[in-house]
Each structure stands twice: as structure tokens, then as C-alpha cells.
Design a protein around this motif. Structure first.
Motif, short mmCIF file in Angstrom:
data_model
loop_
_atom_site.label_atom_id
_atom_site.label_comp_id
_atom_site.label_asym_id
_atom_site.label_seq_id
_atom_site.Cartn_x
_atom_site.Cartn_y
_atom_site.Cartn_z
N UNK A 1 9.07 5.76 5.12
CA UNK A 1 7.92 5.94 4.25
C UNK A 1 7.28 7.30 4.50
N UNK A 2 6.79 7.91 3.43
CA UNK A 2 6.19 9.24 3.53
C UNK A 2 4.68 9.18 3.68
N UNK A 3 4.07 8.03 3.40
CA UNK A 3 2.61 7.92 3.47
C UNK A 3 2.16 7.60 4.89
N UNK A 4 0.89 7.78 5.12
CA UNK A 4 0.27 7.33 6.35
C UNK A 4 0.51 5.83 6.49
N UNK B 1 0.81 -1.21 0.00
CA UNK B 1 0.00 0.00 0.00
C UNK B 1 0.85 1.26 0.00
N UNK B 2 2.05 1.16 0.54
CA UNK B 2 2.93 2.32 0.61
C UNK B 2 3.87 2.45 -0.58
N UNK B 3 4.01 1.39 -1.35
CA UNK B 3 4.88 1.41 -2.53
C UNK B 3 4.02 1.08 -3.75
N UNK B 4 3.28 2.06 -4.23
CA UNK B 4 2.28 1.77 -5.26
C UNK B 4 2.64 2.29 -6.64
#
Length: 443
Positions: free
Chosen positions: A344-347, A303-306
């Protein structure tokens, strides 16, 4: 299919026959269902005699063989040709040393296949099996970090293993340019001859990132002559780019037209399912980590590497370094989140929008996500699938092609049809509006 089993190596059989199904046998012909248009041409061109021999021995009668796609067949197929494993045939080894520049760790076995790269992988393997025969040049394009270079090395490594008499050279357009610039600026004719021998005295030329020749007019001229020489002598050319031949506007028209002579194939960014499989494959290849990562942790990374495979590799490297320090018993969601929280930069608990919608629709209709994304055509499942596609289009910023890829590789026209159908039904169906609101409330 013992005859086919005895004739093909495992990779060849898996590529061309694993998803090929026997549809029908009549008095005059045998009809096979194949997964892609590429299979129709390749099977009939390269394996017709082998299939003819196999079916003739089984049935005692010679029949014509026809290959059809699933959409060309109304009746579902019933018999799957069994996958088999066979010893690979040893070919005479040429002892002449030659620097291929290939990375031996990049091969077809560790190239994870999904809906977004299946066609490119199949085309690549077709070239590897019969270099210089079909699809010349093979032009692979797509954004950076999604597997183009891996496929090119896989082709080269397969050829060097199974066609040992052929010379394979992998290079980048930047290295080609440097070699040519050095030879062009030298007064030594012998230096230029060495350049020509390097790039023309090969059977397979693999050149990566051709887009970097856009501002090199003289190098483009030399590559044009190199291309013509190799193509005229039936030598295989494999090219990659971050855009299609038509989009390489700054390259000479005569070069771009030649790139379209063979087979241009594109690779899309990996969808959620493929990203999960890639993560599991890479983790399970690391000593001491095999089978230690949980499904929740895999989905968290996916989900974080899309966007691409390269970002996945960076995350895994970070995770491996963290595990080397703390040595956990398993890589669960809590540990993985802790290891990657500053990376990671995402939630950290962000979900994939399309995946969430698919699950919500599947739960509402009491089916699995796999069925929702699959090929079953019963009325209830087909409608649930259209509704899910509609919600994906309405609730995300994803394109029709991208949504189609997330639904098992459906064509973009299928998604458009689904959206139009649901929009029409909403005009007069108040119950459908309630269903949509209930599904949205679960997201």
C-alpha cells in the motif's frame, strides 16, 4: 404474502419486494411505498396482477394499486412486506451448445449492493428478469473497476439459468472489432456471414467497454447495423462504458442517440461502508479465512482502497498469499498492516475523512453513525446530519454528490441545502461556532 411467496424466486422477491412497504389501504386503493422510481414502473408493469391477486384474496375486495416514493408520502410507513424464500422453477433445457463467454462465478448473489450501485443493480436485475421487454438497451457506465463487468455477467448468467431458450453472448468491443476486421478484410463471403450470424443470431448481446470503438469508423458502422437489427427484433442489448453516452463524443451521433433509447445507469465508486462489506464478503468466501478478519483490519483495508473494487481484490490477493506463508489465527490490524506495508502507498493508519467527520459529529450528539446517515427526521438528528454534511464539504475535497452517497445515498441537492443552512446559522449563532470548533478538535 403467501401468494407472492409461492410465485417468485428469492432473488426476484428480494429485488422488488424486500424494500417495498405497505403504506395505506383505503376503500378504493392500496398504496405501496417503493425505494426507487424504477420500482414504480416495474412493479406496476410486471407484477400488478400478482399483487392484485394477493391483496384481493387477503381483503376480499379488489382495489387499485398505487406505488409512491418515500418523499411522495408524508406519513411514515408501518408495515413491511415480509421477505420470503421459494424454490426456483425448473425451465425446459435447450441442449443446443452455445458459447456465451460468460464467467459463471460472477452473479447477482455475490454482487455486494450499497448506495453507490443499488440503482444499477436493480436495473440490471429488471433486464435479467424480462430481457428485451424493458430498458433496451441497458447502458451501464462508470469508472474502471467498480463492478460494471460483474453486473453484465450477472445478467447473462441469470438469463441462461432462468430463460434457457435464449442465446446470450458476452463480448468486448475489442473482440467485436477484431471479428469484424477479419471478416471485412476477407474475400470469403461465408466468413462475413459467420460474423453476422455470431452477433445477430442471439437473443441477448452484452458488449463491454464500448468506448474503445471511438477510433474505428467502419466497426462503428457495422455495430450500428447490428444494434438496429437486434433492437428491431426485440433482442436485449447491454452495453458498458467508462463514460455516459453524452460523453462519448468521438462515437457517431446516431450511435450515441441509440444508447439513450433505453436506460443509462451509472455506478459510483464504492463508499466506505460498501468497501467494508465487499472486503468481508470476499474474505469470507476464501477457505480457511472465513470469519478470521477483524473489523479493524477491514476498516484499514477500506481506508487504503478508496477508489474501486479492483484495488480491493489486489490487496486481498496479497493478504491471502501472506497468510498462506505465516498461517495466523486471525487477521487482525497488526498482521494486516505487516502483510500490506510494502504493497500500500498510503499511510497505514490513514482514516477516511468523511467517516471520521461522521463519527465525530455522531459522538458529539450522542447518536450512532447509522442514525446520523439514516432517514430519521427528528429536529435534533436532522440538524446534526446537516452539520456533518457541512463539515464534510468544508474539510474535504469531496463533491456534493459524493458526500450525499456517504450519507445513505442522499441527493446532492440535500447536501447543498444542508451547507447553505449551516452557513446562514453561523452568521448569528456563536454557540454553533463553538460546537464546530469542539468537533474539529476531536478530528
Amino acid at each position: 404474502m403467501d401468494i407472492i411467496k409461492d410465485k417468485l424466486n428469492p432473488v426476484s422477491f428480494s429485488t422488488w419486494f424486500r424494500d417495498t412497504k405497505l403504506h395505506e389501504i383505503t376503500d378504493s386503493k392500496i398504496v405501496l411505498q417503493v425505494p426507487m422510481p424504477l420500482h414504480k414502473k416495474f412493479l406496476l408493469s410486471n407484477y400488478y396482477d400478482l399483487m392484485d391477486e394477493a391483496f384481493s384474496k387477503i381483503t376480499g375486495v379488489k382495489r387499485d394499486i398505487e406505488c409512491l416514493l418515500e418523499e411522495e408520502i408524508e406519513v411514515p410507513t408501518t408495515e413491511l412486506i415480509n421477505e420470503v424464500v421459494n424454490e426456483q422453477v425448473d425451465i425446459h433445457n435447450d441442449d443446443t451448445p452455445f458459447e456465451t463467454n460468460l464467467k459463471p462465478n460472477l452473479n447477482f448473489d455475490n454482487f455486494v449492493v450499497g448506495d453507490t450501485n443499488k440503482f444499477a443493480r436493480t436495473a440490471a436485475f429488471a433486464v435479467a428478469e424480462n430481457p428485451g421487454v424493458q430498458f433496451n438497451p441497458l447502458f451501464i457506465y462508470g469508472k474502471s473497476g467498480i463492478g460494471k463487468t460483474h453486473l453484465m455477467h450477472a445478467i447473462g448468467n441469470y438469463i441462461t439459468e432462468h430463460h434457457k431458450e435464449l442465446k446470450v453472448l458476452y463480448t468486448t468491443s475489442d473482440d467485436f472489432r477484431k471479428d469484424y476486421t477479419g471478416s471485412d478484410s476477407s474475400d470469403n463471403k461465408e466468413y462475413f456471414n459467420k460474423f453476422k450470424n455470431k452477433y445477430r443470431n442471439v437473443d441477448v448481446l452484452i458488449i463491454d467497454d464500448i468506448q474503445y470503438l471511438v477510433d474505428a469508423k467502419k466497426t462503428q458502422e457495422e455495430f450500428f447495423h447490428t444494434f438496429n437489427y437486434l433492437h428491431d427484433n426485440n433482442k436485449q442489448i447491454i452495453i458498458s462504458s467508462d463514460r455516459s453516452p453524452d460523453d462519448l463524443k468521438l462515437l457517431e451521433d446516431r450511435l450515441r442517440s441509440r444508447f439513450a433509447w433505453g436506460l443509462p445507469v451509472d455506478i459510483y465508486p464504492p463508499d466506505f461502508d460498501l468497501r467494508c462489506r465487499i472486503i468481508k464478503d470476499k474474505i469470507n468466501r476464501i477457505p480457511n479465512l472465513a470469519n478470521k478478519i477483524t473489523d479493524e483490519a477491514v476498516e484499514f483495508i477500506a481506508n487504503n482502497c478508496d477508489t474501486d473494487v479492483r484495488s480491493i481484490e489486489g490487496v486481498i490477493n496479497r493478504l491471502v498469499a501472506y497468510t498462506a506463508i505465516f498461517v495466523p489465527n486471525k487477521l487482525d490490524l497488526e498482521f494486516t498492516n505487516e502483510a500490506l506495508k510494502d504493497y500500500l502507498t498510503k499511510n497505514p493508519y490513514m482514516t477516511n475523512d468523511i467517516v471520521s467527520i461522521q463519527k465525530a459529529v455522531a459522538d458529539y450528539y450522542n447518536i450512532t453513525v447509522e442514525v446520523l446517515k439514516g432517514k430519521k427526521r427528528s429536529k435534533d438528528i436532522a440538524y446534526a446530519r446537516m452539520l456533518a454534511m457541512y463539515l464534510c464539504r468544508m474539510m474535504t475535497d469531496q463533491s456534493f454528490p459524493r458526500i450525499g452517497l456517504e450519507f445513505g445515498g442522499k441527493d446532492h441537492s440535500t447536501v447543498i441545502h444542508a451547507v447553505n443552512t449551516i452557513e446562514e446559522d453561523l452568521k448569528n449563532n456563536s454557540q454553533l461556532k463553538e460546537i464546530i470548533n469542539e468537533i474539529k478538535s476531536k478530528l
